[in-house]
Structure formats: structure tokens, C-alpha cells
Design a protein around this motif. Structure first.
Motif, PDB file in Angstrom:
ATOM      1  N   TYR A   1      11.781  92.335 -65.650  1.00  0.00           N
ATOM      2  CA  TYR A   1      10.341  92.545 -65.659  1.00  0.00           C
ATOM      3  C   TYR A   1       9.791  91.720 -64.493  1.00  0.00           C
ATOM      4  N   VAL A   2       9.341  92.395 -63.451  1.00  0.00           N
ATOM      5  CA  VAL A   2       9.031  91.728 -62.195  1.00  0.00           C
ATOM      6  C   VAL A   2       7.604  92.046 -61.757  1.00  0.00           C
ATOM      7  N   LEU A   3       6.891  91.018 -61.313  1.00  0.00           N
ATOM      8  CA  LEU A   3       5.551  91.192 -60.748  1.00  0.00           C
ATOM      9  C   LEU A   3       5.649  91.059 -59.239  1.00  0.00           C
ATOM     10  N   LEU A   4       5.134  92.067 -58.532  1.00  0.00           N
ATOM     11  CA  LEU A   4       5.100  92.067 -57.072  1.00  0.00           C
ATOM     12  C   LEU A   4       3.654  92.097 -56.603  1.00  0.00           C
ATOM     13  N   ASN A   5       3.346  91.327 -55.574  1.00  0.00           N
ATOM     14  CA  ASN A   5       2.070  91.475 -54.884  1.00  0.00           C
ATOM     15  C   ASN A   5       2.302  92.512 -53.789  1.00  0.00           C
ATOM     16  N   LYS A   6       2.010  93.764 -54.124  1.00  0.00           N
ATOM     17  CA  LYS A   6       2.277  94.849 -53.186  1.00  0.00           C
ATOM     18  C   LYS A   6       1.406  94.703 -51.931  1.00  0.00           C
ATOM     19  N   PRO A   7       2.040  94.688 -50.767  1.00  0.00           N
ATOM     20  CA  PRO A   7       1.261  94.581 -49.533  1.00  0.00           C
ATOM     21  C   PRO A   7       0.603  95.919 -49.175  1.00  0.00           C
ATOM     22  N   LEU A   8      -0.336  95.868 -48.277  1.00  0.00           N
ATOM     23  CA  LEU A   8      -0.923  97.079 -47.730  1.00  0.00           C
ATOM     24  C   LEU A   8       0.131  97.856 -46.950  1.00  0.00           C
TER      25      LEU A   8
ATOM     26  N   PRO B   1       0.989  88.434 -50.279  1.00  0.00           N
ATOM     27  CA  PRO B   1       1.515  89.799 -50.155  1.00  0.00           C
ATOM     28  C   PRO B   1       3.021  89.786 -49.885  1.00  0.00           C
ATOM     29  N   GLY B   2       3.758  90.585 -50.649  1.00  0.00           N
ATOM     30  CA  GLY B   2       5.207  90.647 -50.507  1.00  0.00           C
ATOM     31  C   GLY B   2       5.950  89.692 -51.415  1.00  0.00           C
ATOM     32  N   GLU B   3       5.262  88.728 -52.004  1.00  0.00           N
ATOM     33  CA  GLU B   3       5.915  87.811 -52.935  1.00  0.00           C
ATOM     34  C   GLU B   3       6.113  88.488 -54.285  1.00  0.00           C
ATOM     35  N   PHE B   4       7.127  88.049 -55.016  1.00  0.00           N
ATOM     36  CA  PHE B   4       7.388  88.590 -56.344  1.00  0.00           C
ATOM     37  C   PHE B   4       8.005  87.511 -57.223  1.00  0.00           C
ATOM     38  N   ARG B   5       7.926  87.729 -58.523  1.00  0.00           N
ATOM     39  CA  ARG B   5       8.499  86.789 -59.477  1.00  0.00           C
ATOM     40  C   ARG B   5       8.819  87.519 -60.771  1.00  0.00           C
ATOM     41  N   ASP B   6       9.718  86.946 -61.569  1.00  0.00           N
ATOM     42  CA  ASP B   6       9.990  87.478 -62.899  1.00  0.00           C
ATOM     43  C   ASP B   6       8.821  87.138 -63.823  1.00  0.00           C
ATOM     44  N   LEU B   7       8.468  88.068 -64.688  1.00  0.00           N
ATOM     45  CA  LEU B   7       7.496  87.762 -65.729  1.00  0.00           C
ATOM     46  C   LEU B   7       8.125  86.795 -66.726  1.00  0.00           C
ATOM     47  N   THR B   8       7.305  85.957 -67.331  1.00  0.00           N
ATOM     48  CA  THR B   8       7.795  85.059 -68.363  1.00  0.00           C
ATOM     49  C   THR B   8       7.918  85.817 -69.680  1.00  0.00           C
TER      50      THR B   8
END
Length: 255
Positions: free
Chosen positions: A83-90, A235-242
Motif C-alpha cells: 500500500y503505497v502513497l506517491l506524490n504524482k508529479p505533473l 513530487p516523485g516521492e513515495f512511501r508505504d502507508l502505515t
């Protein structure tokens, strides 16, 4: 690209699907191919082969003993759910691949994750912000169904001053070319910035409402999905959801 890992959620790896026969679309969903609903379309399109035979029957039962391919690629159950959260870039699109050669959001995750991940919901190419990826078909189906009514919060910046009553109109509901759009909440932050909360999220809803009011959008960012906030991610960073975030999202679902 920076990688921000602020917590991970790795649930029980035991998978009952491997021990019994299940419907083919369930197997695909548990293999990280797509959500259960999307897997049904993949089957109906004739893209799935079971033991050398093309299968288009949704009720077909399979198990891990069967040889199953999608578009010629062998698939198997993925024990570890992601389960991953991404800050989707433009400028990147929300598809697994793009025939026009545009960058795909999922490509940003491939180096870190070996599992086949797919996005829950979408952001258009010209929007950026919070986008969740998973290989858990049940989780994706529950969150993406309209009846879930999961809040999505956006910050919208305009090129020109906002019409004085646009936020109030959006909360009451606006009809554009026969389609009714209604925000759960909308608040003018300043003359060029608005906070908008949606629960249904029809295609290009915010853009259509703003365009109908004669306002050009300069920047559109999704900053929250349910209880999951984008925070300070670049933008472009991602992390696992807790674990708390995953359970919180499921608890918020009204379906």
C-alpha cells in the motif's frame, strides 16, 4: 529521486487463495494484476489464458496449481500486500503503459517494489499530488467504488481572481453540459486559491466547474485521500502507508 519511507505496513503473508479454487477475477486481483472489477474486463477481453486455453468466463475457478497468463505473462499470487502513497508529479499519466510514450506514474515505483502495483483512482496528466498504489485487489475495489464516499481534498490555484460565489455554488451543485457536479466542501482561501473536497470525483470535475465559471486553473494538487495526507512529500516521492492508515481508509468506506 528522493525516497521517503515514513512507515510500512506488511500484513499477514498467509494467503488462503493459494489453498483453494477461487474465481479467476479474484485470483487476478490477488496476483496484483488489477482490481477485481478491472480484472473482470481483462478476462472478458480475452487476455487471460488458463492452462493453454483462452478463458472469458467470469465464473471460472482456478487455483495456484493452474498455469495462468495475462497478455502472455505468467502470473502468480503475491503474498506480500503493498500500500503505497506517491506524490504524482505533473506530466505523468496514470496508466500501466502509454502508447504515446509518456511517463507513467507507476514507473516511479518499479525500482523499489518488485510487486505489480496499480493505482487506486486517477489524477490527470496536468494535476499532481496524492495517489495510492497497491497490489491488493480487494482493497482497491473497496476504496474506488463510488459508494465508499472517501473524501479527496484538493488545493486549486487560479490564474485570475476567483468569482466571489464560486465556492458556494460548487457546494450547492453546478450543472455543466448536462452533468451535475457537487463538492462536499469548498472554501476560498484567497482571491486565487480554493480548497475543494470531493467524495464522488467525476472525470475532470474541478476543471469543468472552474472552466464553466470562466476561470483557468494554474495549479491543481490533491493533498489528502481520506485519512492519508500528502504532507511535506515532494513530487516523485513515495512511501508505504502505515497500518493505521490502511485500516483507517477501510474504516472510512461506507460500502
Amino acid at each position: 529521486m528522493k525516497l521517503k519511507m515514513r512507515g510500512s505496513y506488511l500484513p499477514d503473508n498467509s494467503n488462503s487463495t493459494a489453498k483453494e479454487e477461487v474465481r479467476l477475477q479474484v485470483f487476478l486481483a490477488h496476483s496484483g494484476v488489477a482490481s477485481r472489477r478491472a480484472s473482470e474486463k481483462i478476462i472478458l477481453d480475452g487476455r487471460v489464458v488458463v492452462n493453454g486455453v483462452v478463458v472469458t468466463e467470469l465464473g471460472t475457478k482456478v487455483s495456484e496449481k493452474d498455469k495462468i497468463t495475462v497478455d502472455g505473462k505468467l502470473i502468480s499470487l503475491e503474498e506480500q500486500k503493498r500500500y503505497v502513497l506517491l506524490n504524482k508529479p505533473l506530466g505523468v499519466v496514470c496508466t500501466q503503459s502509454d502508447e504515446k510514450g509518456r511517463a507513467c506514474a507507476v514507473d516511479l515505483l518499479r525500482e523499489q517494489y518488485t510487486e505489480r502495483l496499480y493505482n487506486v483512482g486517477r489524477l490527470d496528466m496536468f494535476s499532481h499530488g496524492a495517489l495510492i498504489f497497491t497490489n491488493d485487489g480487494d482493497f482497491a475495489a473497496k476504496l474506488s467504488h463510488p459508494s465508499a464516499e472517501i473524501e479527496k481534498e484538493y488545493i486549486v490555484e487560479s490564474s485570475l481572481p476567483l468569482p466571489r460565489r464560486l465556492a458556494e455554488d460548487f457546494k450547492r451543485g453546478v450543472r455543466v453540459e448536462g452533468v451535475f457536479y457537487k463538492a462536499k466542501d469548498a472554501e476560498e482561501l484567497n482571491s486565487h486559491k480554493m480548497r475543494v473536497v470531493l467524495v464522488e470525483g467525476k472525470n475532470r470535475e474541478i476543471r469543468r466547474v472552474f472552466e464553466n465559471a470562466g476561470v483557468a486553473i494554474r495549479n491543481l494538487c490533491r493533498v489528502r485521500i481520506g485519512n492519508v495526507e500528502l504532507g511535506e512529500m515532494e513530487p516523485g516521492e513515495f512511501r508505504d502507508l502505515t497500518e493505521k492508515e490502511v485500516h483507517g481508509l477501510l474504516k472510512l468506506c461506507k460500502n
